[in-house]
Design a protein around this motif. Structure first.
Motif, PDB file in Angstrom:
ATOM      1  N   ILE A  47       0.774  -1.108   0.088  1.00 32.33           N
ATOM      2  CA  ILE A  47       0.141   0.023   0.088  1.00 32.33           C
ATOM      3  C   ILE A  47       0.856   1.101   0.073  1.00 32.33           C
ATOM      4  CG2 ILE A  47      -1.778   1.405   1.496  1.00 32.33           C
ATOM      5  CD1 ILE A  47      -2.837  -1.320   2.266  1.00 32.33           C
ATOM      6  N   ALA A  48       2.015   1.212   0.818  1.00 29.48           N
ATOM      7  CA  ALA A  48       2.639   2.203   0.776  1.00 29.48           C
ATOM      8  C   ALA A  48       3.601   2.403  -0.472  1.00 29.48           C
ATOM      9  CB  ALA A  48       3.807   2.122   1.932  1.00 29.48           C
ATOM     10  N   LYS A  49       3.930   1.593  -1.301  1.00 31.23           N
ATOM     11  CA  LYS A  49       4.607   1.716  -2.499  1.00 31.23           C
ATOM     12  C   LYS A  49       3.524   2.246  -3.686  1.00 31.23           C
ATOM     13  CE  LYS A  49       7.092  -0.917  -6.030  1.00 31.23           C
ATOM     14  NZ  LYS A  49       7.740  -2.361  -6.428  1.00 31.23           N
ATOM     15  N   ALA A  50       2.212   1.743  -3.613  1.00 29.40           N
ATOM     16  CA  ALA A  50       1.321   2.153  -4.385  1.00 29.40           C
ATOM     17  C   ALA A  50       1.088   3.568  -4.167  1.00 29.40           C
ATOM     18  CB  ALA A  50      -0.110   1.596  -4.140  1.00 29.40           C
ATOM     19  N   ARG A  51       0.913   4.276  -3.021  1.00 21.88           N
ATOM     20  CA  ARG A  51       0.728   5.777  -2.691  1.00 21.88           C
ATOM     21  C   ARG A  51       1.915   6.525  -3.233  1.00 21.88           C
ATOM     22  NH1 ARG A  51      -1.172   5.305   3.679  1.00 21.88           N
ATOM     23  NH2 ARG A  51      -3.570   4.578   3.261  1.00 21.88           N
ATOM     24  N   ALA A  52       3.108   5.872  -2.948  1.00 23.53           N
ATOM     25  CA  ALA A  52       4.491   6.704  -3.437  1.00 23.53           C
ATOM     26  C   ALA A  52       4.459   6.733  -5.100  1.00 23.53           C
ATOM     27  CB  ALA A  52       5.759   5.794  -2.930  1.00 23.53           C
ATOM     28  N   LEU A  53       4.086   5.576  -5.630  1.00 21.19           N
ATOM     29  CA  LEU A  53       4.040   5.651  -7.092  1.00 21.19           C
ATOM     30  C   LEU A  53       3.313   6.510  -7.867  1.00 21.19           C
ATOM     31  CD1 LEU A  53       4.612   1.697  -7.752  1.00 21.19           C
ATOM     32  CD2 LEU A  53       6.395   3.690  -8.037  1.00 21.19           C
ATOM     33  N   GLU A  54       1.974   6.807  -7.003  1.00 20.50           N
ATOM     34  CA  GLU A  54       1.042   7.600  -7.273  1.00 20.50           C
ATOM     35  C   GLU A  54       1.567   9.140  -7.711  1.00 20.50           C
ATOM     36  OE1 GLU A  54      -2.305   7.568  -5.262  1.00 20.50           O
ATOM     37  OE2 GLU A  54      -3.281   5.646  -6.028  1.00 20.50           O
ATOM     38  N   VAL A  55       2.317   9.437  -6.719  1.00 22.50           N
ATOM     39  CA  VAL A  55       2.889  11.035  -6.742  1.00 22.50           C
ATOM     40  C   VAL A  55       4.286  11.142  -6.939  1.00 22.50           C
ATOM     41  CG1 VAL A  55       0.933  11.514  -4.945  1.00 22.50           C
ATOM     42  CG2 VAL A  55       3.217  10.814  -4.137  1.00 22.50           C
ATOM     43  N   ARG A  56       4.865  10.109  -7.360  1.00 24.36           N
ATOM     44  CA  ARG A  56       6.212  10.084  -7.437  1.00 24.36           C
ATOM     45  C   ARG A  56       6.889  11.279  -8.385  1.00 24.36           C
ATOM     46  NH1 ARG A  56       8.672   4.781 -10.228  1.00 24.36           N
ATOM     47  NH2 ARG A  56       7.668   5.943 -11.850  1.00 24.36           N
ATOM     48  N   ASP A  57       6.169  11.297  -9.385  1.00 23.45           N
ATOM     49  CA  ASP A  57       6.590  12.115 -10.360  1.00 23.45           C
ATOM     50  C   ASP A  57       6.640  13.682  -9.858  1.00 23.45           C
ATOM     51  OD1 ASP A  57       7.187  10.447 -12.113  1.00 23.45           O
ATOM     52  OD2 ASP A  57       5.313  10.551 -13.413  1.00 23.45           O
ATOM     53  N   SER A  58       5.771  14.036  -8.858  1.00 23.70           N
ATOM     54  CA  SER A  58       5.719  15.252  -8.162  1.00 23.70           C
ATOM     55  C   SER A  58       6.906  15.532  -7.100  1.00 23.70           C
ATOM     56  CB  SER A  58       4.285  15.542  -7.721  1.00 23.70           C
ATOM     57  OG  SER A  58       3.973  14.755  -6.486  1.00 23.70           O
ATOM     58  N   LEU A  59       7.478  14.609  -6.743  1.00 23.05           N
ATOM     59  CA  LEU A  59       8.470  14.702  -5.477  1.00 23.05           C
ATOM     60  C   LEU A  59       9.857  15.109  -5.969  1.00 23.05           C
ATOM     61  CD1 LEU A  59       7.632  11.557  -3.716  1.00 23.05           C
ATOM     62  CD2 LEU A  59       6.531  13.611  -3.441  1.00 23.05           C
ATOM     63  N   THR A  60      10.649  15.980  -5.242  1.00 22.86           N
ATOM     64  CA  THR A  60      11.944  16.134  -5.308  1.00 22.86           C
ATOM     65  C   THR A  60      12.739  14.896  -4.705  1.00 22.86           C
ATOM     66  OG1 THR A  60      11.438  18.541  -5.136  1.00 22.86           O
ATOM     67  CG2 THR A  60      13.727  17.505  -4.609  1.00 22.86           C
ATOM     68  N   ALA A  61      12.218  14.446  -3.509  1.00 17.35           N
ATOM     69  CA  ALA A  61      12.885  13.408  -2.924  1.00 17.35           C
ATOM     70  C   ALA A  61      11.670  12.425  -2.194  1.00 17.35           C
ATOM     71  CB  ALA A  61      13.983  13.962  -1.898  1.00 17.35           C
ATOM     72  N   LEU A  62      12.227  11.064  -2.052  1.00 16.56           N
ATOM     73  CA  LEU A  62      11.438  10.279  -1.071  1.00 16.56           C
ATOM     74  C   LEU A  62      12.319   9.858   0.137  1.00 16.56           C
ATOM     75  CD1 LEU A  62       9.121   8.341  -0.679  1.00 16.56           C
ATOM     76  CD2 LEU A  62      10.323   6.571  -1.885  1.00 16.56           C
ATOM     77  N   VAL A  63      11.656  10.227   1.301  1.00 14.89           N
ATOM     78  CA  VAL A  63      12.532   9.941   2.418  1.00 14.89           C
ATOM     79  C   VAL A  63      11.825   8.609   2.961  1.00 14.89           C
ATOM     80  CG1 VAL A  63      13.277  10.711   4.896  1.00 14.89           C
ATOM     81  CG2 VAL A  63      13.655  12.245   2.973  1.00 14.89           C
ATOM     82  N   VAL A  64      12.828   7.719   3.456  1.00 12.54           N
ATOM     83  CA  VAL A  64      12.199   6.400   3.871  1.00 12.54           C
ATOM     84  C   VAL A  64      12.643   6.236   5.578  1.00 12.54           C
ATOM     85  CG1 VAL A  64      11.740   5.163   2.033  1.00 12.54           C
ATOM     86  CG2 VAL A  64      14.060   5.246   3.181  1.00 12.54           C
ATOM     87  N   VAL A  65      11.762   5.925   6.454  1.00 13.61           N
ATOM     88  CA  VAL A  65      12.360   5.974   7.873  1.00 13.61           C
ATOM     89  C   VAL A  65      12.120   4.367   8.052  1.00 13.61           C
ATOM     90  CG1 VAL A  65      11.652   6.714  10.132  1.00 13.61           C
ATOM     91  CG2 VAL A  65      11.464   8.059   8.254  1.00 13.61           C
ATOM     92  N   GLY A  66      13.109   3.791   8.663  1.00  9.52           N
ATOM     93  CA  GLY A  66      13.023   2.253   8.883  1.00  9.52           C
ATOM     94  C   GLY A  66      14.184   1.815   8.891  1.00  9.52           C
ATOM     95  N   GLY A  67      14.233   0.302   8.410  1.00  4.42           N
ATOM     96  CA  GLY A  67      15.404  -0.546   8.705  1.00  4.42           C
ATOM     97  C   GLY A  67      15.721  -0.560   7.049  1.00  4.42           C
TER      98      GLY A  67
END
Length: 338
Positions: A47-67
């Motif tokens: 679900i997180a990946k699907a959400r990110a892919l929907e808006v990816r082209d509008s992002l400057t960066a993707l920050v991930v928090v975890g392992g």
């Protein structure tokens, strides 16, 4: 006001909730810095990946928090795009962060580093593309930035993921438990399109960063931007010797162990000679496809919001080239749920 728009993807289950707190802190600090932050977290990785892919082209960066598993998920999202990947390391093993000398469990310091990197030239690192080689069904494809584990290391990784102890302690205890019933595995391996050869090995790991198991420097001179991977094997070793091998990795005294072999490769295919046997591979701490598997280097596939440590950059000193040799033959990671 900055026009930068950053997606924030937090694995709330990583490190017993530590990542959730780190994610909230990172979001707050990024907004204070004037950056537009959109929360892309979800109850599952899919679900997180699907959400990110929907808006990816509008992002400057993707920050991930975890392992490490969360970082690999972020790499899959931004792969081969202009979107840069930022890391707030808050997992259990944090091997990618260790390899890149990034802060661990320190959201303020991580955000400071991200903000600095945003104003710096783009840095690109290699990734591992992993594809199932099963004869039936569509191929399963995934990415990793650290390691693909295919032997005793994979079994240990599976047990470590079920354990509750943190970091290297969890990994060490899993090693002890798996040793009770382990025997070398019968592989068939093809390297860089060459003829397949047989190898009986205890450990078999394909690594990009060279770091595994909560800080073990399996391949100390591995480079993340040189267009090569390191295929590591451990052969001809008894259980007792295998037990003594792992502490030596932490000390960097393992490279002289007889049967320890490292070779630089671009592509491999690995299967088991015994069709009755089954082994699930692990990559960056997460379960992946069953053997047989194919994997290859994707040079410069991920733009990373970080500086590559000088001693680990291909531009500042390459690792020695170890030519493939079928006679000598061609190890482990630990992470959160995703």
């Amino acid at each position: 006001m900055s026009r930068l728009r950053v997606g924030l993807l937090t694995n709330s289950s990583a490190a017993s909730g530590t990542a959730h707190r780190a994610g909230r802190q990172a979001a707050h600090l990024l907004r204070i810095a004037g950056i537009s932050v959109v929360d892309l977290s979800g109850p599952t990785a899919a679900i997180a990946k699907a959400r990110a892919l929907e808006v990816r082209d509008s992002l400057t960066a993707l920050v991930v928090v975890g392992g490490d598993g969360t970082i690999a998920l972020g790499a899959e999202i931004v792969e081969s795009t202009p979107v840069r990947l930022g890391v707030v390391a808050a997992g259990s093993g944090n091997d990618f962060a260790r390899a890149m000398d990034l802060p661990i469990n320190d959201a303020p310091e991580s955000v400071r580093g991200l903000l600095h990197a945003m104003s710096r030239p783009v840095v690109a690192i290699d990734a591992i593309e992993i594809t199932s080689a099963l004869p039936e069904g569509p191929p399963l494809r995934s990415l990793a930035l650290g390691n693909l584990n295919m032997g005793f290391d994979a079994l240990v990784n599976a047990r470590a993921n079920r354990a509750t102890r943190p970091g290297s302690t969890r990994y060490t205890l899993s090693v002890l438990q798996e040793l009770r019933r382990f025997a070398p595995l019968p592989y068939t391996i093809s390297v860089d399109g060459g003829e397949a050869f047989d190898l009986d090995a205890s450990m078999l790991t394909l690594t990009n960063t060279g770091v595994m198991g909560g800080g073990m420097r399996l391949v100390p001179d591995a480079l993340v931007d040189d267009g090569y991977l390191s295929l590591v094997s451990l052969t001809g070793i008894e259980r007792g010797e295998l037990l003594r091998f792992f502490p030596r990795v932490f000390r960097g005294a393992h490279v002289s162990v007889q049967g320890f072999d490292v070779r630089r490769v671009r592509e491999i295919t690995v299967g088991l000679r015994d069709e009755e046997m089954s082994l699930r591979t692990y990559a960056d701490g997460d379960a992946r496809t069953l053997l047989p598997v194919s994997a290859r280097i994707l040079p410069g596939a991920v733009r990373i919001l970080a500086e590559i440590p000088a001693q680990r950059s291909a531009g500042l000193g390459a690792a020695p080239d170890i030519a493939p040799d079928a006679e000598s033959g061609p190890g482990p990671a630990v992470g959160g749920p995703w």
